[in-house]
Design an enzyme around this catalytic site. Structure first.
Site, PDB file in Angstrom:
ATOM      1  CD  GLU A 125      -1.599  -2.077   2.277  1.00  0.00           C
ATOM      2  OE1 GLU A 125      -0.450  -2.598   2.266  1.00  0.00           O
ATOM      3  OE2 GLU A 125      -2.370  -2.391   3.135  1.00  0.00           O
TER       4      GLU A 125
ATOM      5  CG  ASP B 100      -1.862  -2.832   6.011  1.00  0.00           C
ATOM      6  OD1 ASP B 100      -0.556  -3.064   5.700  1.00  0.00           O
ATOM      7  OD2 ASP B 100      -2.238  -1.940   6.284  1.00  0.00           O
TER       8      ASP B 100
ATOM      9  CG  ASP C   4      -6.720  -4.993   8.167  1.00  0.00           C
ATOM     10  OD1 ASP C   4      -6.319  -5.094   6.810  1.00  0.00           O
ATOM     11  OD2 ASP C   4      -6.473  -3.869   8.649  1.00  0.00           O
TER      12      ASP C   4
ATOM     13  CD  GLU D 295     -10.584  -1.201   4.126  1.00  0.00           C
ATOM     14  OE1 GLU D 295     -10.842  -0.559   3.022  1.00  0.00           O
ATOM     15  OE2 GLU D 295     -11.421  -1.387   5.131  1.00  0.00           O
TER      16      GLU D 295
ATOM     17  CE1 TYR E 289      -1.910  -3.405   9.531  1.00  0.00           C
ATOM     18  CE2 TYR E 289      -3.545  -4.681  10.650  1.00  0.00           C
ATOM     19  CZ  TYR E 289      -3.261  -3.787   9.746  1.00  0.00           C
ATOM     20  OH  TYR E 289      -4.016  -3.182   9.103  1.00  0.00           O
TER      21      TYR E 289
ATOM     22  NE  ARG F 123      -5.588   0.675  10.925  1.00  0.00           N
ATOM     23  CZ  ARG F 123      -4.678   0.984   9.980  1.00  0.00           C
ATOM     24  NH1 ARG F 123      -4.166   0.046   9.522  1.00  0.00           N
ATOM     25  NH2 ARG F 123      -4.681   2.239   9.726  1.00  0.00           N
TER      26      ARG F 123
ATOM     27  CG  HIS G 161      -3.492  -9.321  12.998  1.00  0.00           C
ATOM     28  ND1 HIS G 161      -3.218  -9.827  11.889  1.00  0.00           N
ATOM     29  CD2 HIS G 161      -4.826  -8.639  12.687  1.00  0.00           C
ATOM     30  CE1 HIS G 161      -3.936  -9.573  10.898  1.00  0.00           C
ATOM     31  NE2 HIS G 161      -4.954  -8.635  11.261  1.00  0.00           N
TER      32      HIS G 161
END
Length: 693
Positions: A9, A82, A84, A86, A300, A302, A346
């Site tokens: 990203e 990432d 997750d 998203e 990570y 989140r 995670h």
């Protein structure tokens, strides 16, 4: 042209990963999403199974062309977004936009950007997880339907520019409800009695609190009751009735989740949730560390899991033994239980390499990044250390028929507290120390202090306590806490006073309207249940379209009914005491993108508008203009001349109206919440003093 293409990203992430993969790999950043729902329309076909209409985001065309060219010539394309929902959705959109067959798409994900994690991921790619994508898609579609169906109604009935959102409306309601709790709160009177006591032939006094009598605790509710007790205890003989000694242990706090990281950064560093997540993102994606190169310093960020990998735990225990000694490492590694409904994909937020201590990386980090990294590093290491041990003593002291209690504690073994102690939202009464007491020992009364108190209303939410409440109620997920708070502040539904959040008049009106006409949207339980349904989609247990359909059918009926029932609501602007210099009307306060500003109520005939000026009453020492209170781009207060940028005067410290008693020059009060220090602005004078609050 490289043999393999890796798409991430951000450029920072690309730089770090490139370092670990070598010359056969080309690593390019997609700069977030390449495709999204259009801004100009709903973008969801509610008549055709809620089919989303995705378009290339404006300004991303050239980047998309470049990626298509690179993907066409590469032997393999790795999607390394990432780890997750998203991130999975971004990978899926990339595969769609680049025309890559999903069966031959190589999805790689890692919880930390380290050499081992990245190289291992490349060796073990997988297919795109469509369940994860569908969970993200369901949230995106549902939020779009709520926002794009209710917002135009608010524009029409209240005023243009308003918006409703599935999570933001609930968060605003929490703040409105709390404000009403505060307004409706009726203080209750209560009293306390403290006795300052001395042992025989000892000068130092210690404190004992009134408890009750032999039957139990007595609540002190009014002055008459207290005066009756005082008549007895002022003349009583005081003696030690019992002494109880014990040992108390205190556990360390677990490693950070997204929520607890944001809360603790607010308490200890005074960071907003947005600032915390921006800094954490940089630490995760990679920072150039002297002697090491570009490296991701944390896992990570989140996550709502408390899980720690066996390798990270072993490294932490080895570090603790080497740094602090065997006594500070527990016999068995600590395991923290993750709460129900947490996504356990995670680990908790931790340093990727515990040997990269804050001191080792300090020179390579900005002050902001260093403070957050130190917080994460210390919290993680402390979470793996032994308990702190306290020697505690409590004593019952008799005074005629009444009982006082005295207690104290002394740190016996620091354990994790040698490194880190968790912050608290509310101040706790600190336990002091008491002398060695013997059962039956007589004591002399030094002084009695009786005090009247009143119960306090619940405190307004801060960002930290709002995030805590949202997490406990199941509203939103780790990735949504910060954006939600940013949105409700930007929309003018909520304002900030120091750290406290309170609803604006607009926020209250919109919330009441939503409660009356869209009860489910602002219902905490309904919103939490919807989060659970997204989790079910992610687990592959339910089809996302059926979830949206179950929501939309009754929602469409509610929307039609609301359009018919809601009348026009007139919002009255707050009138200022500043006259419009163009037409003479008294200007009103308006809320814009960057906060409040002054505007002429004669719009559109008179379009005069200007920033709100806050004067200090102090004359600029450089040019004679007025010194004004201003805000930096990051929202920090400073003091600058009204003639900026022509006049360059500025100060972080507040200028005061008092003149220097030594030279007559301008004086400043040192920045800091409780600072009383003042000093002369003329360095050659050098005068320093202090003022009362």
């Amino acid at each position: 042209m490289a043999d393999y293409l890796v798409i991430v990203e951000s450029p920072a992430k690309a730089k770090t990963i490139k370092k670990y993969l070598g010359k056969n790999y080309s690593v390019i950043a997609s700069m977030g999403h390449l495709r999204d729902l259009p801004k100009s329309q709903l973008g969801v076909d509610v008549e055709n199974n809620f089919e989303p209409k995705y378009i290339t985001i404006r300004g991303k065309g050239d980047l998309l062309s470049k990626l298509k060219k690179e993907a066409k010539s590469a032997k393999k394309v790795f999607l390394a977004t990432d780890p997750d929902r998203e991130g999975e959705a971004i990978s899926w959109h990339l595969a769609q936009a680049l025309g890559i067959d999903e069966k031959h798409t190589y999805r790689i994900a890692f919880n930390e950007i380290t050499k081992t994690a990245v190289q291992s991921a490349v060796k073990t790619p997988r297919n795109i997880n469509k369940d994860l994508v569908d969970a993200q898609q369901a949230r995106r579609v549902l939020d779009r339907i709520v926002g794009y169906k209710i917002s135009p109604l608010l524009w029409k009935k209240v005023k243009k520019g308003l918006s409703a959102g599935r999570v933001q409306s609930v968060a605003t309601r929490l703040i409105v409800d709390r404000e009403r709790e505060i307004e409706d709160f009726i203080p209750q009177e209560y009293w306390t009695i403290n006795a300052l006591l001395n042992q025989k032939n000892k000068k130092d006094s210690f404190n004992a609190r009134f408890h009750g009598d032999s039957k139990g605790k007595i609540e002190l509710k009014n002055e008459d009751q207290v005066n009756d007790i005082l008549k007895t205890i002022e003349k009583a003989d005081y003696a030690v009735k019992s002494v109880k000694k014990s040992e108390k242990s205190r556990n360390p706090a677990p490693p950070f989740t997204t929520s607890t990281l944001q809360q603790e950064a607010s308490r200890k560093l005074n960071y907003t949730s947005k600032r915390t997540m921006q800094a954490a993102q940089q630490l995760y994606e990679g920072v150039d560390v002297e002697g090491v190169g570009s490296v991701g310093l944390i896992t990570y960020m989140r996550t709502d899991s408390l899980r720690i990998s066996d390798e990270a735990q072993a490294e932490a225990l080895a570090f603790i033994k080497g740094k602090y000694g065997e006594d500070f490492a527990p016999q068995t590694p600590r395991v923290y239980k993750t709460k129900k409904n947490a996504q356990d994909a995670h680990e908790a937020v931790r340093p990727t390499d515990v040997t990269l201590t804050p001191e080792k990386v300090k020179a390579s980090l900005t002050t902001e990044l260093f403070k957050l990294y130190r917080l994460i590093w210390e919290r993680f290491v402390a979470s793996q250390m032994t308990n702190a041990i306290f020697d505690t003593v409590s004593s019952d002291i008799s005074a005629d028929k009444y009982i006082f209690k005295a207690s104290g504690s002394k740190l016996k073994f620091a354990g994790f507290m040698k490194l880190y102690v968790e912050g608290k939202d509310e101040q706790e009464d600190e336990e002091g120390t008491i002398p060695v007491l013997t059962e039956g020992e007589g004591l002399s009364l030094n002084k009695i202090e009786e005090k009247q108190h009143f119960t306090q209303p619940p405190a307004r939410y801060t960002e930290a306590t709002l995030i805590k409440e949202m997490e406990e109620q199941g509203i939103g997920r780790p990735s949504t806490y910060a954006p939600t708070i940013i949105t409700i502040l930007a929309r003018g539904y909520v304002a900030r006073d120091a750290k406290a959040l309170f609803p604006t008049e607009l926020g209250i009106i919109i919330t009441d309207l939503m409660i009356e006409h869209f009860k489910n949207i602002v219902d905490v339980e309904f919103t939490a249940n919807m989060e659970e349904k997204f989790d079910e989609i992610e687990d592959g247990n339910v089809d996302w379209i059926s979830i949206i359909r179950d929501f939309y059918t009754p929602f469409a009926i509610t929307l039609t009914k609301a359009e018919e029932e809601i009348g026009d609501i007139e919002l009255k602007d707050e009138v200022s005491d500043v006259p419009c210099e163009k037409c003479g009307r008294m200007m009103v306060y308006k809320m814009g993108r960057f906060g409040k500003f002054l505007a002429c109520p004669g719009f559109p005939e008179c379009r005069n508008a200007k920033a709100i000026v806050q004067e200090t009453g102090v004359i600029c020492p450089a040019c004679g203009g007025n010194i004004l209170v201003k805000k930096s781009k990051k929202g920090k207060l400073y003091y600058g001349c009204e003639h900026n940028p022509t006049c360059e005067f500025m100060s972080w410290d507040m200028p005061i109206t008092d003149k220097c008693p030594r030279c007559g020059g301008i004086m400043f009060k040192k920045a800091g919440k409780d600072s009383k220090k003042v000093y002369c602005g003329d360095k050659e004078c050098g005068y320093e003093g202090s003022i009362e609050k």
